[in-house]
Scaffold this motif. Structure first.
Motif, short mmCIF file in Angstrom:
data_model
loop_
_atom_site.label_atom_id
_atom_site.label_comp_id
_atom_site.label_asym_id
_atom_site.label_seq_id
_atom_site.Cartn_x
_atom_site.Cartn_y
_atom_site.Cartn_z
N PHE A 136 -4.19 9.52 3.57
CA PHE A 136 -4.88 8.76 2.53
C PHE A 136 -4.06 7.50 2.27
O PHE A 136 -2.93 7.59 1.81
CB PHE A 136 -5.00 9.62 1.27
CG PHE A 136 -5.65 8.96 0.09
CD1 PHE A 136 -6.87 8.33 0.19
CD2 PHE A 136 -5.04 9.01 -1.16
CE1 PHE A 136 -7.47 7.74 -0.92
CE2 PHE A 136 -5.63 8.44 -2.27
CZ PHE A 136 -6.85 7.80 -2.15
N LEU A 137 -4.62 6.36 2.59
CA LEU A 137 -3.92 5.09 2.42
C LEU A 137 -4.58 4.30 1.30
O LEU A 137 -5.79 4.08 1.33
CB LEU A 137 -3.97 4.27 3.72
CG LEU A 137 -3.34 2.87 3.68
CD1 LEU A 137 -1.84 2.95 3.39
CD2 LEU A 137 -3.58 2.16 5.01
N VAL A 138 -3.78 3.89 0.33
CA VAL A 138 -4.27 3.10 -0.78
C VAL A 138 -3.71 1.69 -0.65
O VAL A 138 -2.49 1.50 -0.56
CB VAL A 138 -3.86 3.71 -2.14
CG1 VAL A 138 -4.36 2.86 -3.29
CG2 VAL A 138 -4.37 5.12 -2.25
N VAL A 139 -4.61 0.72 -0.59
CA VAL A 139 -4.23 -0.69 -0.51
C VAL A 139 -5.01 -1.41 -1.60
O VAL A 139 -6.24 -1.40 -1.59
CB VAL A 139 -4.55 -1.29 0.87
CG1 VAL A 139 -4.20 -2.77 0.91
CG2 VAL A 139 -3.81 -0.55 1.97
N GLY A 140 -4.27 -1.99 -2.54
CA GLY A 140 -4.94 -2.63 -3.68
C GLY A 140 -5.72 -1.57 -4.45
O GLY A 140 -5.19 -0.55 -4.83
N ASN A 141 -7.01 -1.81 -4.61
CA ASN A 141 -7.85 -0.84 -5.32
C ASN A 141 -8.76 -0.07 -4.37
O ASN A 141 -9.78 0.45 -4.78
CB ASN A 141 -8.67 -1.55 -6.40
CG ASN A 141 -9.64 -2.56 -5.80
OD1 ASN A 141 -9.62 -2.81 -4.60
ND2 ASN A 141 -10.47 -3.14 -6.64
N GLN A 142 -8.38 -0.02 -3.10
CA GLN A 142 -9.22 0.65 -2.11
C GLN A 142 -8.46 1.79 -1.45
O GLN A 142 -7.29 1.66 -1.11
CB GLN A 142 -9.66 -0.36 -1.05
CG GLN A 142 -10.48 -1.50 -1.66
CD GLN A 142 -10.98 -2.46 -0.61
OE1 GLN A 142 -11.51 -2.04 0.40
NE2 GLN A 142 -10.81 -3.74 -0.86
N GLY A 143 -9.16 2.90 -1.26
CA GLY A 143 -8.59 4.06 -0.59
C GLY A 143 -9.26 4.29 0.75
O GLY A 143 -10.48 4.22 0.85
N LEU A 144 -8.46 4.55 1.77
CA LEU A 144 -8.96 4.83 3.11
C LEU A 144 -8.51 6.23 3.50
O LEU A 144 -7.32 6.55 3.40
CB LEU A 144 -8.43 3.81 4.12
CG LEU A 144 -8.71 2.34 3.82
CD1 LEU A 144 -7.96 1.44 4.79
CD2 LEU A 144 -10.20 2.07 3.87
N VAL A 145 -9.45 7.05 3.95
CA VAL A 145 -9.13 8.42 4.34
C VAL A 145 -9.34 8.57 5.84
O VAL A 145 -10.43 8.30 6.36
CB VAL A 145 -10.02 9.43 3.58
CG1 VAL A 145 -9.72 10.85 4.04
CG2 VAL A 145 -9.82 9.31 2.08
N GLY A 183 0.82 -1.20 0.00
CA GLY A 183 0.00 0.00 0.00
C GLY A 183 0.86 1.25 0.00
O GLY A 183 2.08 1.19 0.16
N VAL A 184 0.19 2.38 -0.19
CA VAL A 184 0.86 3.68 -0.21
C VAL A 184 0.10 4.62 0.70
O VAL A 184 -1.12 4.75 0.58
CB VAL A 184 0.93 4.25 -1.64
CG1 VAL A 184 1.61 5.62 -1.65
CG2 VAL A 184 1.64 3.29 -2.58
#
Length: 186
Positions: free
Chosen positions: A75-84, A11-12
Motif C-alpha cells: 500500500f503506497l500513499v503519495v500525497g492524498n492518494q493510495g495505491l494498492v 510517500g509511504v
C-alpha cells in the motif's frame, strides 16, 4: 536571492515481510520508478508485522477514506492518494509523481504524532539489497539473445534483419546438423 528548493514528492510504502506482492512491488516495479525520479521521489517504508506498523497502516487508510476491504499490502500513499498492489503502482505512480512535481511536490501524509521523515527510505533499501532498475540498452545495441556469432561473419544482430532474413541466417547456421537430418528421415 534565495534559491528555489527542488520539488520532492514524498510517500509511504506499507509492506509485509514475506509478502510476494510486496516483493514484486519493491523489487520489480518501484526500482525503475525510483531511479527515474531520483531525489525527486522520497518513499519511506513501514513494515506492518508489528502493532505499531499495523496501527499506522489502518490509520492512514482511514484518513484517506479507503474502505477496509480495499486496503491490502503493498500500500503506497503519495500525497492524498493510495495505491494498492504492484500493478496499480506501475500504472498510476509515474503520473501521480509528475502531477505533484509540477505543482511543487507533495508532503508525507499528515498523521498526528508520526514523523515519516525519520523512517527508513526505500532508496536506501534498494541500495542495501543491490536491487536496481535494469540498465537500458544503449542506442543501437542489441538485446541479449538476439545476437548470433556466425563463422566468417562475426556477430550478427537479428533485430537488424527481417524475419525472413533472420530465418535464412539461422538455417545457414543449422545447415549441417546431424540431429536435424535424423528428424527429417523419420
Amino acid at each position: 536571492l534565495p534559491t528555489a528548493q527542488p520539488s520532492v514528492v514524498r510517500g509511504v510504502l506499507f509492506w509485509l515481510e514475506g509478502c510476494s506482492h510486496c516483493a514484486q512491488a519493491m523489487e520489480e516495479v518501484l526500482p525503475g520508478i525510483q531511479a527515474s525520479y531520483g531525489a525527486g521521489l522520497d518513499i519511506r517504508l513501514v513494515e506492518i508485522s508489528g502493532n505499531e506498523g499495523s496501527d499506522l497502516f489502518w490509520q492512514v487508510a482511514d484518513a484517506l477514506a479507503i474502505p477496509t476491504d480495499l486496503v491490502a499490502v503493498p500500500f503506497l500513499v503519495v500525497g492524498n492518494q493510495g495505491l494498492v498492489g504492484a500493478e496499480e503502482m506501475q500504472a498510476k505512480l509515474p503520473g501521480i509523481v509528475d502531477g505533484y512535481l509540477a505543482s511543487g511536490g507533495a508532503p508525507f501524509p499528515a498523521v498526528e504524532g508520526v514523523d515519516f521523515a525519520g523512517m527508513p527510505t526505500y532508496a536506501d533499501r534498494i541500495v542495501a539489497l543491490g536491487i536496481g532498475a535494469p540498465a537500458a540498452p544503449a542506442a543501437g545495441a542489441a538485446t541479449e539473445g538476439h545476437m548470433l556469432d556466425v563463422p566468417f561473419f562475426g556477430l550478427i544482430n537479428l533485430d537488424d534483419y527481417s524475419l525472413a532474413v533472420s530465418t535464412l541466417i539461422i538455417g545457414f547456421l543449422d545447415g549441417v546438423n546431424p540431429c536435424s537430418l535424423w528428424v527429417l528421415t523419420l
